[in-house]
Design a protein around this motif. Structure first.
Motif, PDB file in Angstrom:
ATOM      1  N   ALA A 199       0.838  -1.204   0.000  1.00 20.24           N
ATOM      2  CA  ALA A 199       0.000   0.000   0.000  1.00 20.24           C
ATOM      3  C   ALA A 199       0.870   1.250   0.000  1.00 20.24           C
ATOM      4  CB  ALA A 199      -0.934  -0.008   1.208  1.00 20.24           C
ATOM      5  N   ALA A 200       1.908   1.246   0.829  1.00 24.07           N
ATOM      6  CA  ALA A 200       2.813   2.402   0.892  1.00 24.07           C
ATOM      7  C   ALA A 200       3.525   2.599  -0.447  1.00 24.07           C
ATOM      8  CB  ALA A 200       3.823   2.227   2.023  1.00 24.07           C
ATOM      9  N   ASN A 215       2.150   6.658  -6.885  1.00 28.88           N
ATOM     10  CA  ASN A 215       1.131   7.617  -7.300  1.00 28.88           C
ATOM     11  C   ASN A 215       1.607   9.042  -7.038  1.00 28.88           C
ATOM     12  OD1 ASN A 215      -1.372   8.701  -8.108  1.00 28.88           O
ATOM     13  ND2 ASN A 215      -2.283   8.361  -6.118  1.00 28.88           N
ATOM     14  N   PHE A 216       2.173   9.273  -5.857  1.00 25.02           N
ATOM     15  CA  PHE A 216       2.683  10.592  -5.495  1.00 25.02           C
ATOM     16  C   PHE A 216       3.758  11.035  -6.485  1.00 25.02           C
ATOM     17  CE2 PHE A 216       5.456  13.529  -3.265  1.00 25.02           C
ATOM     18  CZ  PHE A 216       4.560  14.398  -2.664  1.00 25.02           C
ATOM     19  N   TYR A 223       1.127   4.106  -2.905  1.00 27.80           N
ATOM     20  CA  TYR A 223       0.912   5.516  -2.573  1.00 27.80           C
ATOM     21  C   TYR A 223       2.073   6.359  -3.096  1.00 27.80           C
ATOM     22  CZ  TYR A 223       0.712   9.814   0.123  1.00 27.80           C
ATOM     23  OH  TYR A 223       0.709  11.137   0.480  1.00 27.80           O
ATOM     24  N   TYR A 224       3.304   5.931  -2.824  1.00 22.82           N
ATOM     25  CA  TYR A 224       4.466   6.714  -3.246  1.00 22.82           C
ATOM     26  C   TYR A 224       4.656   6.715  -4.758  1.00 22.82           C
ATOM     27  CZ  TYR A 224       5.698   7.829   1.479  1.00 22.82           C
ATOM     28  OH  TYR A 224       5.676   8.339   2.753  1.00 22.82           O
ATOM     29  N   ARG A 239      -2.150  16.793  -4.001  1.00 23.09           N
ATOM     30  CA  ARG A 239      -2.963  15.950  -3.106  1.00 23.09           C
ATOM     31  C   ARG A 239      -4.350  15.699  -3.691  1.00 23.09           C
ATOM     32  NH1 ARG A 239      -0.793  19.020   2.123  1.00 23.09           N
ATOM     33  NH2 ARG A 239       0.907  17.599   2.648  1.00 23.09           N
ATOM     34  N   LEU A 250      -7.076   7.611  -6.152  1.00 25.23           N
ATOM     35  CA  LEU A 250      -7.269   6.589  -5.114  1.00 25.23           C
ATOM     36  C   LEU A 250      -8.760   6.337  -4.911  1.00 25.23           C
ATOM     37  CD1 LEU A 250      -4.581   7.807  -2.549  1.00 25.23           C
ATOM     38  CD2 LEU A 250      -4.425   5.856  -4.105  1.00 25.23           C
ATOM     39  N   MET A 264      -4.056  13.206  -6.404  1.00 26.32           N
ATOM     40  CA  MET A 264      -3.797  11.882  -5.831  1.00 26.32           C
ATOM     41  C   MET A 264      -5.089  11.248  -5.327  1.00 26.32           C
ATOM     42  SD  MET A 264      -0.237  12.220  -3.787  1.00 26.32           S
ATOM     43  CE  MET A 264      -0.396  10.523  -3.209  1.00 26.32           C
TER      44      MET A 264
END
Length: 130
Positions: A7-8, A14-15, A11-12, A96, A103, A99
């Motif tokens: 998951a992390a 995507n960021f 997330y990164y 943000r 999500l 992002m």
């Protein structure tokens, strides 16, 4: 832990993709997202997990784009704090927002589920929401 790591990582990724769409490297975007209040270069280096010389390069590039500026620390004039500008605040707000639009799985959670997730993360990682 494997699911959390996946998951992390997602997330990164995507960021990093969204930051790149706005002409920022992952580390530049990450620094902007950390600057909720002015911080010293040393503090930023610790949070980013990198050498202070790397922070200087990142700040130089962000400053050239007018996303951050250096200011004198009011307690110790030898220390320069890095503060986000209005342009930097807007840049990270847009990143943000984009992002969150990527999500979509979070939208499947209702308000109590989101609150429960937030509470669980706060228990596992105390102080991470500060």
């Amino acid at each position: 832990m494997d699911q959390f790591a996946q998951a992390a990582a997602a997330y990164y990724r995507n960021f990093a993709l969204v930051a790149a769409e706005h002409g920022l490297t992952f580390m530049q975007g990450k620094m902007l997202s950390l600057l909720r209040e002015p911080m010293s270069m040393r503090s930023l280096a610790a949070l980013l997990g990198c050498d202070a010389s790397n922070v200087t390069l990142i700040v130089d590039r962000l400053e050239a784009r007018r996303l951050v500026h250096r200011e004198v620390n009011r307690h110790d004039r030898r220390i320069k704090n890095i503060a986000v500008t209005d342009e930097g605040t807007e840049a990270i707000r847009v990143i943000r927002a984009e992002m969150m639009s990527n999500l979509t799985a979070l939208e499947q959670l209702d308000a109590p589920q989101r609150h429960a997730l937030q509470n669980l993360l706060a228990q596992v990682f105390p102080g991470s929401g500060d």
